[in-house]
Scaffold this motif. Structure first.
Motif, short mmCIF file in Angstrom:
data_model
loop_
_atom_site.label_atom_id
_atom_site.label_comp_id
_atom_site.label_asym_id
_atom_site.label_seq_id
_atom_site.Cartn_x
_atom_site.Cartn_y
_atom_site.Cartn_z
N GLY A 180 0.79 -1.23 0.00
CA GLY A 180 0.00 0.00 0.00
C GLY A 180 0.82 1.28 0.00
O GLY A 180 0.26 2.38 -0.01
N LYS A 218 4.15 1.57 -4.42
CA LYS A 218 5.20 1.04 -5.32
C LYS A 218 4.64 0.76 -6.71
O LYS A 218 5.21 1.16 -7.72
CB LYS A 218 5.80 -0.25 -4.72
CG LYS A 218 6.39 -0.07 -3.33
CD LYS A 218 6.99 -1.35 -2.77
CE LYS A 218 6.04 -2.52 -2.63
NZ LYS A 218 4.90 -2.27 -1.70
N THR A 242 1.94 1.94 -8.02
CA THR A 242 1.54 3.22 -8.62
C THR A 242 2.73 3.92 -9.25
O THR A 242 2.61 4.51 -10.34
CB THR A 242 0.89 4.11 -7.53
OG1 THR A 242 -0.24 3.41 -6.98
CG2 THR A 242 0.44 5.45 -8.09
N1 LIG Z 1 -6.84 1.93 -9.18
C1 LIG Z 1 -6.86 2.43 -7.93
N2 LIG Z 1 -7.89 3.21 -7.50
C2 LIG Z 1 -7.90 3.73 -6.26
N3 LIG Z 1 -6.93 3.53 -5.34
C3 LIG Z 1 -5.90 2.76 -5.70
C4 LIG Z 1 -5.80 2.16 -7.01
N4 LIG Z 1 -4.64 1.45 -7.07
C5 LIG Z 1 -4.06 1.58 -5.86
N5 LIG Z 1 -4.80 2.36 -5.04
C6 LIG Z 1 -4.44 2.75 -3.65
O1 LIG Z 1 -3.19 3.41 -3.71
C7 LIG Z 1 -2.37 3.03 -2.61
C8 LIG Z 1 -1.04 2.52 -3.13
O2 LIG Z 1 -1.26 1.32 -3.87
P1 LIG Z 1 -0.10 0.59 -4.65
O3 LIG Z 1 0.61 1.54 -5.52
O4 LIG Z 1 -0.72 -0.59 -5.31
O5 LIG Z 1 0.85 0.15 -3.45
P2 LIG Z 1 1.94 -1.01 -3.35
O6 LIG Z 1 2.25 -1.48 -4.74
O7 LIG Z 1 3.11 -0.36 -2.67
O8 LIG Z 1 1.35 -2.09 -2.51
C9 LIG Z 1 -3.17 2.02 -1.80
O9 LIG Z 1 -3.76 2.71 -0.73
C10 LIG Z 1 -4.20 1.54 -2.77
O10 LIG Z 1 -5.37 1.16 -2.10
#
Ligand SMILES: Nc1ncnc2c1ncn2[C@@H]1O[C@H](COP(=O)(O)OP(=O)(O)O)[C@@H](O)[C@H]1O
Ligand SMILES: [Mg+2]
Length: 234
Positions: A37, A40, A42
């Motif tokens: 979360g 990464k 993103t």
């Molecule tokens: N498509 C999306 N829509 C809304 N929120 C998102 C989406 N993708 C990720 N998030 C939120 O963005 C945050 C970072 O997610 P992410 O980049 O997947 O983290 P990691 O890869 O480090 O686990 C989290 O709180 C996640 O819930």
């Protein structure tokens, strides 16, 4: 080769990346570690043009790529091995590999297919099989092979160790090191911080959308805060 400057990315009103800056020098293997979360995936999605930055810059070889279409970014030399591998289950191994070459118009695709098969003998043996019938480790090899079929100069990997047995994880990390040693620049995203820092030269730690520390991999492995927070205190 790659530089992020004060990059902000959000989904709707929610800010996920709150101004992150990092750089990946040509030829290096850099890792981005952080808890579930942290942002990464993103970060990698933004580099690939799959999500839009709300502010900040993404420079690839000095050129801004934050307004460039995803397929053009692939053609410029950036290739992603996505989280969870995302192979197409009901397509053959070979067709999955060929998907990786979809942006190419040159005549070296066959040569590169052969070199992926040389690197991953398992994929050659199973080239006619459905990808969905392969083990997790084999699917990870397939996802890496597919990314290599785009002839990347920068390879992005999103949690390649996820869900794999320790021995397979070692194989995958050895492969990543070999790909890097052969000249491909690597940005590796991992929750498995110890493993990632063992092959990277430099690391960034992402926490709640901010880089909260960075340094040479060897220094991070010895840092008491990093050990306590990300290396299981061992
Ligand atoms: N498509 C999306 N829509 C809304 N929120 C998102 C989406 N993708 C990720 N998030 C939120 O963005 C945050 C970072 O997610 P992410 O980049 O997947 O983290 P990691 O890869 O480090 O686990 C989290 O709180 C996640 O819930
Ligand atoms: Mg992720």
């Amino acid at each position: 080769m790659l530089e992020l400057r004060k990059l902000c990315v959000g989904y709707g009103p929610i800010d996920v990346l709150k101004g992150i800056s990092l750089s990946v020098p040509t030829g290096s293997c850099v890792c981005l570690i952080g808890a579930n979360g942290a942002g990464k995936t993103t970060t990698l999605s933004a580099i690939c043009g799959l999500v839009a930055a709300s502010s900040g810059d993404i420079l690839f070889e000095g050129q801004p790529i934050h307004c460039v279409a995803a397929d053009v970014i692939v053609r410029r030399g950036v290739s992603l091995v996505p989280e969870g591998r995302r192979v197409v289950s009901n397509m053959s191994v070979e067709d999955n590999l060929l998907v990786g070459a979809y942006t190419r118009r040159d005549d070296k695709i066959g040569v590169d297919l052969e070199s992926v098969y040389r690197r991953f003998g398992r994929l050659r043996e199973r080239r006619k099989q459905f990808a969905g019938q392969m083990s997790g480790g084999e699917q990870q090899m397939l996802a890496i092979g597919r990314a290599l079929m785009a002839r990347p100069r920068l390879l992005l990997l999103d949690e390649p160790s996820m869900g794999l047995a320790p021995q397979i994880v070692n194989d995958i990390f050895r492969t990543i090191r070999e790909i890097n040693a052969a000249g491909t620049t690597v940005l590796l995203v991992e929750q498995n911080a110890r493993k990632a820092l063992s092959i990277a030269s430099y690391g960034y730690v992402l926490e709640s959308g901010r880089i909260n520390s960075e340094g040479k991999a060897g220094d991070l492995l010895k840092s008491p805060q990093i050990v306590a927070a990300y290396l299981g205190g061992a």
